[in-house]
Enzyme design. Structure first.
Site, PDB file in Angstrom:
ATOM      1  N   SER A 142     -35.995  -8.685 -14.004  1.00  0.00           N
ATOM      2  CA  SER A 142     -35.242  -9.505 -13.044  1.00  0.00           C
ATOM      3  C   SER A 142     -34.056 -10.135 -13.755  1.00  0.00           C
ATOM      4  O   SER A 142     -34.040 -10.223 -14.994  1.00  0.00           O
ATOM      5  CB  SER A 142     -36.169 -10.620 -12.530  1.00  0.00           C
ATOM      6  OG  SER A 142     -35.448 -11.586 -11.783  1.00  0.00           O
ATOM      7  N   TYR A 155     -42.689 -17.273 -13.352  1.00  0.00           N
ATOM      8  CA  TYR A 155     -41.928 -16.042 -13.086  1.00  0.00           C
ATOM      9  C   TYR A 155     -40.908 -15.793 -14.197  1.00  0.00           C
ATOM     10  O   TYR A 155     -40.805 -14.689 -14.732  1.00  0.00           O
ATOM     11  CB  TYR A 155     -41.229 -16.184 -11.730  1.00  0.00           C
ATOM     12  CG  TYR A 155     -40.576 -14.924 -11.204  1.00  0.00           C
ATOM     13  CD1 TYR A 155     -41.303 -14.001 -10.442  1.00  0.00           C
ATOM     14  CD2 TYR A 155     -39.235 -14.660 -11.443  1.00  0.00           C
ATOM     15  CE1 TYR A 155     -40.703 -12.861  -9.935  1.00  0.00           C
ATOM     16  CE2 TYR A 155     -38.628 -13.515 -10.944  1.00  0.00           C
ATOM     17  CZ  TYR A 155     -39.366 -12.619 -10.190  1.00  0.00           C
ATOM     18  OH  TYR A 155     -38.762 -11.485  -9.692  1.00  0.00           O
TER      19      TYR A 155
HETATM   20  P1  NAD Z   1     -42.738  -7.179  -2.466  1.00  0.00           P
HETATM   21  O1  NAD Z   1     -43.545  -8.421  -2.210  1.00  0.00           O
HETATM   22  O2  NAD Z   1     -41.954  -6.576  -1.360  1.00  0.00           O
HETATM   23  O3  NAD Z   1     -43.658  -6.058  -3.105  1.00  0.00           O
HETATM   24  C1  NAD Z   1     -44.620  -6.327  -4.085  1.00  0.00           C
HETATM   25  C2  NAD Z   1     -45.566  -5.173  -4.190  1.00  0.00           C
HETATM   26  O4  NAD Z   1     -46.575  -5.498  -5.158  1.00  0.00           O
HETATM   27  C3  NAD Z   1     -46.313  -4.863  -2.886  1.00  0.00           C
HETATM   28  O5  NAD Z   1     -46.521  -3.470  -2.782  1.00  0.00           O
HETATM   29  C4  NAD Z   1     -47.647  -5.593  -3.081  1.00  0.00           C
HETATM   30  O6  NAD Z   1     -48.695  -5.054  -2.291  1.00  0.00           O
HETATM   31  C5  NAD Z   1     -47.865  -5.342  -4.557  1.00  0.00           C
HETATM   32  N1  NAD Z   1     -48.815  -6.256  -5.172  1.00  0.00           N
HETATM   33  C6  NAD Z   1     -48.878  -7.604  -5.059  1.00  0.00           C
HETATM   34  N2  NAD Z   1     -49.920  -8.084  -5.774  1.00  0.00           N
HETATM   35  C7  NAD Z   1     -50.522  -7.006  -6.354  1.00  0.00           C
HETATM   36  C8  NAD Z   1     -51.659  -6.829  -7.200  1.00  0.00           C
HETATM   37  N3  NAD Z   1     -52.392  -7.888  -7.622  1.00  0.00           N
HETATM   38  N4  NAD Z   1     -51.996  -5.576  -7.584  1.00  0.00           N
HETATM   39  C9  NAD Z   1     -51.278  -4.509  -7.158  1.00  0.00           C
HETATM   40  N5  NAD Z   1     -50.202  -4.603  -6.358  1.00  0.00           N
HETATM   41  C10 NAD Z   1     -49.834  -5.840  -5.963  1.00  0.00           C
HETATM   42  O7  NAD Z   1     -41.785  -7.599  -3.687  1.00  0.00           O
HETATM   43  P2  NAD Z   1     -40.450  -6.927  -4.269  1.00  0.00           P
HETATM   44  O8  NAD Z   1     -39.334  -7.862  -4.017  1.00  0.00           O
HETATM   45  O9  NAD Z   1     -40.336  -5.505  -3.882  1.00  0.00           O
HETATM   46  O10 NAD Z   1     -40.772  -7.048  -5.838  1.00  0.00           O
HETATM   47  C11 NAD Z   1     -41.043  -5.937  -6.660  1.00  0.00           C
HETATM   48  C12 NAD Z   1     -40.679  -6.297  -8.096  1.00  0.00           C
HETATM   49  O11 NAD Z   1     -39.277  -6.576  -8.169  1.00  0.00           O
HETATM   50  C13 NAD Z   1     -41.392  -7.547  -8.625  1.00  0.00           C
HETATM   51  O12 NAD Z   1     -41.771  -7.338  -9.972  1.00  0.00           O
HETATM   52  C14 NAD Z   1     -40.313  -8.622  -8.528  1.00  0.00           C
HETATM   53  O13 NAD Z   1     -40.500  -9.645  -9.460  1.00  0.00           O
HETATM   54  C15 NAD Z   1     -39.083  -7.793  -8.845  1.00  0.00           C
HETATM   55  N6  NAD Z   1     -37.823  -8.401  -8.414  1.00  0.00           N
HETATM   56  C16 NAD Z   1     -37.589  -8.658  -7.093  1.00  0.00           C
HETATM   57  C17 NAD Z   1     -36.369  -9.221  -6.728  1.00  0.00           C
HETATM   58  C18 NAD Z   1     -36.029  -9.528  -5.301  1.00  0.00           C
HETATM   59  O14 NAD Z   1     -34.981 -10.160  -5.066  1.00  0.00           O
HETATM   60  N7  NAD Z   1     -36.795  -9.077  -4.324  1.00  0.00           N
HETATM   61  C19 NAD Z   1     -35.427  -9.539  -7.692  1.00  0.00           C
HETATM   62  C20 NAD Z   1     -35.701  -9.269  -9.030  1.00  0.00           C
HETATM   63  C21 NAD Z   1     -36.908  -8.691  -9.370  1.00  0.00           C
END
Ligand code: NAD
Length: 260
Positions: A142, A155
């Site tokens: 991130s 985080y």
């Molecule tokens: P999201 O909530 O849409 O998806 C998260 C996924 O992880 C889902 O498929 C969920 O079912 C799964 N998950 C949650 N807990 C779990 C567990 N204990 N075991 C297995 N699977 C599990 O979130 P996202 O925004 O797509 O985030 C994905 C990654 O991207 C994360 O690591 C997040 O930190 C990172 N990220 C997101 C953003 C953003 O702006 N959305 C920015 C930077 C980084």
């Protein structure tokens, strides 16, 4: 480009992980998807990958906040695919509170999934990759792997940890056909961020549109969201031969967030 490659994407029932799995599949990779959600919807998601891209797609469920379950998940995924070439450590959660108010169980949960699962998953995948002399580990970190924000101690600590772990794995695998890199997104409009927009709107008594503008303008100079598909394409590039000498890198895709 990735025909006959076998890819495992954690947390790919929605959001960024799903887009990465679909982009890898659209380039010919067989995939394992993972994550929580409604069983019928997950099955539709899995079947759509197979029918749209003509690859094999499997769903392997596991709670990756537990170390042993994460290692077993990798072995189950290897069994389903017949190997592992690409591991995308993507699953992640968010929790916000001041340090002094941060519940210990929330701290433990964020560190377990956002950092320790990257360690356990990589540790289980690496022997397979080393044996075949080829592998790609892609960690979805991130902008918060580079810089901090208030109320995101767990985080930010986890994502900074992932950046360091990425470099260690890169060094330990250098010259063995394996690379390990991190992708560092800024704001991406997924469920994880939708919840933060709603919380901001509620806290300030403003509309969702106003909260969205405020969220972007505070951090992301482009004032536009990064799309999950763009991140998927970055993962495809990191999986390609063109990126074989790119390892230990932190690929920023954040609309300028960390440039200032
Ligand atoms: P999201 O909530 O849409 O998806 C998260 C996924 O992880 C889902 O498929 C969920 O079912 C799964 N998950 C949650 N807990 C779990 C567990 N204990 N075991 C297995 N699977 C599990 O979130 P996202 O925004 O797509 O985030 C994905 C990654 O991207 C994360 O690591 C997040 O930190 C990172 N990220 C997101 C953003 C953003 O702006 N959305 C920015 C930077 C980084």
């Amino acid at each position: 480009m990735l025909k006959s490659k076998k890819a495992v994407v954690t947390g790919s029932t929605s959001g960024i992980g799903l887009a990465i799995a679909r982009q890898l599949a659209s380039n010919g990779a067989d995939v394992v998807i993972n994550g929580f959600g409604d069983a019928a919807e997950i099955e539709r998601t899995r079947a759509a990958i197979e029918s749209e891209f003509g690859v094999r797609a499997h769903y392997v469920g596991a709670d990756l906040s537990k170390g042993e379950a994460t290692r077993q998940f990798i072995e189950d995924a290897v069994k389903a695919l017949g190997g592992i070439d690409i591991l995308v450590n993507n699953a992640g959660i968010q929790y916000t509170a001041l340090v002094e108010d941060f519940p210990t169980d929330r701290w433990d949960a964020v560190i377990a999934l956002n950092l320790s699962a990257v360690f356990h998953g990589s540790a289980a995948a690496l022997p397979h990759m080393k044996k075949q002399g080829w592998g790609r580990i892609i960690n979805v970190a991130s902008a918060h792997g580079h810089v901090a924000s208030v109320e995101k101690s767990a985080y930010v600590a986890a994502k900074h940890g992932v950046m360091g772990l990425t470099k260690v794995i890169a060094l330990e695998t250098a010259g063995q056909g394996i690379t390990c890199n991190a992708i560092c997104p800024g704001w991406v409009r997924t469920a994880l961020v939708e919840r933060q927009i709603e919380a901001l709107a509620q806290k300030k008594g403003i509309s969702i549109e106003e909260a969205t503008r405020e969220l972007l303008s505070e951090k992301q100079p482009s004032l536009e969201f990064v799309t999950p598909e763009q991140l998927g394409q970055a993962a495809v590039f990191l999986s390609s031969d063109a990126a074989s000498q790119m390892t230990g890198a932190h690929l920023t895709m954040d609309g300028g967030w960390t440039a200032r």
